[in-house]
Design an enzyme around this catalytic site. Structure first.
Site, mmCIF file in Angstrom:
data_model
loop_
_atom_site.group_PDB
_atom_site.id
_atom_site.type_symbol
_atom_site.label_atom_id
_atom_site.label_comp_id
_atom_site.label_asym_id
_atom_site.label_seq_id
_atom_site.Cartn_x
_atom_site.Cartn_y
_atom_site.Cartn_z
ATOM 1 C CB CYS A 164 -3.312 23.063 -1.362
ATOM 2 S SG CYS A 164 -4.127 22.248 -2.751
ATOM 3 C CG HIS A 304 -5.332 22.407 4.455
ATOM 4 N ND1 HIS A 304 -4.963 23.380 3.554
ATOM 5 C CD2 HIS A 304 -5.462 21.263 3.741
ATOM 6 C CE1 HIS A 304 -4.873 22.850 2.344
ATOM 7 N NE2 HIS A 304 -5.183 21.565 2.428
ATOM 8 C CD GLU A 315 -6.074 21.320 9.618
ATOM 9 O OE1 GLU A 315 -5.640 22.473 9.836
ATOM 10 O OE2 GLU A 315 -6.877 21.041 8.689
ATOM 11 C CE LYS A 336 -8.441 25.040 1.809
ATOM 12 N NZ LYS A 336 -7.741 25.341 3.072
ATOM 13 C CG HIS A 341 -8.844 23.768 -1.684
ATOM 14 N ND1 HIS A 341 -7.844 24.697 -1.476
ATOM 15 C CD2 HIS A 341 -8.264 22.548 -1.462
ATOM 16 C CE1 HIS A 341 -6.722 24.070 -1.149
ATOM 17 N NE2 HIS A 341 -6.961 22.777 -1.128
ATOM 18 C CG PHE A 402 -2.205 16.877 -3.792
ATOM 19 C CD1 PHE A 402 -2.982 16.652 -2.671
ATOM 20 C CD2 PHE A 402 -2.788 16.689 -5.035
ATOM 21 C CE1 PHE A 402 -4.308 16.246 -2.774
ATOM 22 C CE2 PHE A 402 -4.116 16.290 -5.162
ATOM 23 C CZ PHE A 402 -4.872 16.069 -4.032
#
Length: 414
Positions: A164, A304, A315, A336, A341, A402
């Site tokens: 991502c 994110h 985060e 998002k 996403h 990931f």
């Protein structure tokens, strides 16, 4: 030794769950619209999917591209080409020597539709019915290759894959191509087309997707106490990067400057972030250092923020630890909540949002936060846009993937 060159953004393009181009996508984001909607198919019943919705593309490629293009491109490439054509035209279709022109377009997963359709064809109809273009369509560098062909780029065509974080890392690599003197212009961004029952089932099995089937538009809710996972999305975003000198020489309109790139990796877990956020802080710190910016300069962050229990607060804790007391004047957006996403396209789209925020001095909202998590430690832009201050400003776009991939991009006014 030649000093690194400044890099500016002169063109943007997108096709997303919010709109078929960048302006309509940005307008919808400022209005706090959601791109999530129920699937218009029988997937849930046929495959017993626990998730029945996603942030599907707003304008279908068949409404934009010619039939021969549709037949030889995977949807991930179709999206990239649509966004590239818009971005290139938006930049004024710059005249540039092909050997000074690059393309960096990434996807987190690649041509999954082509791969799975090819397997179905082989299994059900045999090898003789396999399409000759299957491999060029499924390969993860296919979007980069088609963009390279579209614009005549000969300085290099690249497809970095970092889950991502792929779209943001692609833009970061494009910045480095220009800073190092390897190219004058680079078309960069990310794309993803995973709205297919197999990846949806796989993400659902990993317990990362929201299960709010009765409320798709309210399902992506970063920082809300009731968040239960992300909403899968699709689309592409592309930016035209130029050296400041090249842009000035041709009198190009400049949106903003991409002043810093920070990269790191967690070396912690294949899917979960380091709970202490060390890698995330390192990426942000390195991006600020490259930009020559201090924590006190940061006024806006596009997070994110996927709407997962652990990821969102990791985060914001990283941001608070890095910026300290300076965090209190930062406006945090989690877009998002509206787009879903986009996986490998997310970082590119959120770079476009960050560039537009700096250019228009307007931070986009975060929607669906009815009850903010009490552990949220950064001021959140909720429901309506918030004005950024006048003068020189610094904004950060964060993208994490990931595998522990961390990318931070610093955007400043030109």
């Amino acid at each position: 030794m030649t000093a690194p060159r400044d890099v500016v953004v002169t063109g943007i393009g997108a096709t997303t769950p919010l709109g078929g181009d960048a302006p309509s996508t940005w307008t919808a984001a400022l209005a706090g619209e959601s791109g999530a909607r129920p699937f218009e198919n029988d997937w849930a019943e046929k495959y017993e999917l626990p998730v029945t919705f996603g942030a599907t593309i707003k304008v279908k490629p068949e409404e934009v591209l010619a039939r021969p293009e549709l037949k030889r491109m995977d949807p991930s490439t179709q999206y990239a080409i649509i966004a590239t054509r818009e971005a290139w035209a938006d930049a004024g279709s710059p005249e540039v020597d092909g050997e000074r022109l690059g393309a960096v377009v990434s996807s987190g997963i690649g041509g999954i539709w082509t791969t799975l359709d090819g397997w179905d064809t082989l299994r059900e109809r045999g090898a003789r019915r396999m399409l000759p273009m299957t491999v060029p369509m499924l390969m993860p560098n296919s979007p980069a290759a088609y963009v390279e062909l579209e614009i005549g780029a000969q300085a290099g065509a690249h497809a970095l894959v970092s889950a991502c974080a792929s779209g943001a890392e692609a833009i970061g690599y494009g910045i480095e191509m220009i800073r190092s003197g390897r190219a004058d212009v680079v078309v960069a961004g990310g794309t993803e087309a995973t709205m297919h029952p197999m990846p949806i089932a796989a993400f659902a099995a990993s317990r990362t997707l929201s299960l709010r089937n009765d409320d798709p538009q309210g399902a992506s809710r970063p920082y809300d106490v009731d968040r239960d996972g992300f909403v899968i999305g699709e689309g592409a975003a592309i930016v035209v990067l130029e050296s400041a000198e090249h842009a000035a020489a041709r009198g190009a309109r400049v949106y903003a400057k991409l002043a810093g790139v920070g990269l790191s990796s967690d070396a912690y877990h294949i899917t979960s972030p380091d709970p202490e956020g060390k890698g995330q802080r390192a990426a942000m710190r390195r991006a600020l250092e490259m930009a020559g910016a201090a924590p006190s300069d940061v006024v806006h962050i596009n997070a994110h923020a996927t709407s997962t229990k652990v990821g969102d607060l990791t985060e914001t804790n990283s941001i608070r630890t890095l910026l300290g007391g300076e965090t209190d004047h930062v406006l945090l957006s989690a877009t998002k909540s509206m787009t879903g996403h986009l996986l490998g396209g997310a970082g590119a789209l959120e770079t476009v949002f960050t560039v537009k925020a700096v250019h228009e001095r307007l931070a986009p909202p975060t929607i669906n936060v009815a009850t903010p998590d009490p552990e949220l430690k950064v001021p959140l832009v909720r429901d309506v846009p918030a004005a950024l201050p006048a003068g020189d400003v610094v904004a950060i776009n964060n993208s994490f993937g990931f595998g522990g991939h961390n990318v931070a991009l610093v955007v400043t006014n030109a």
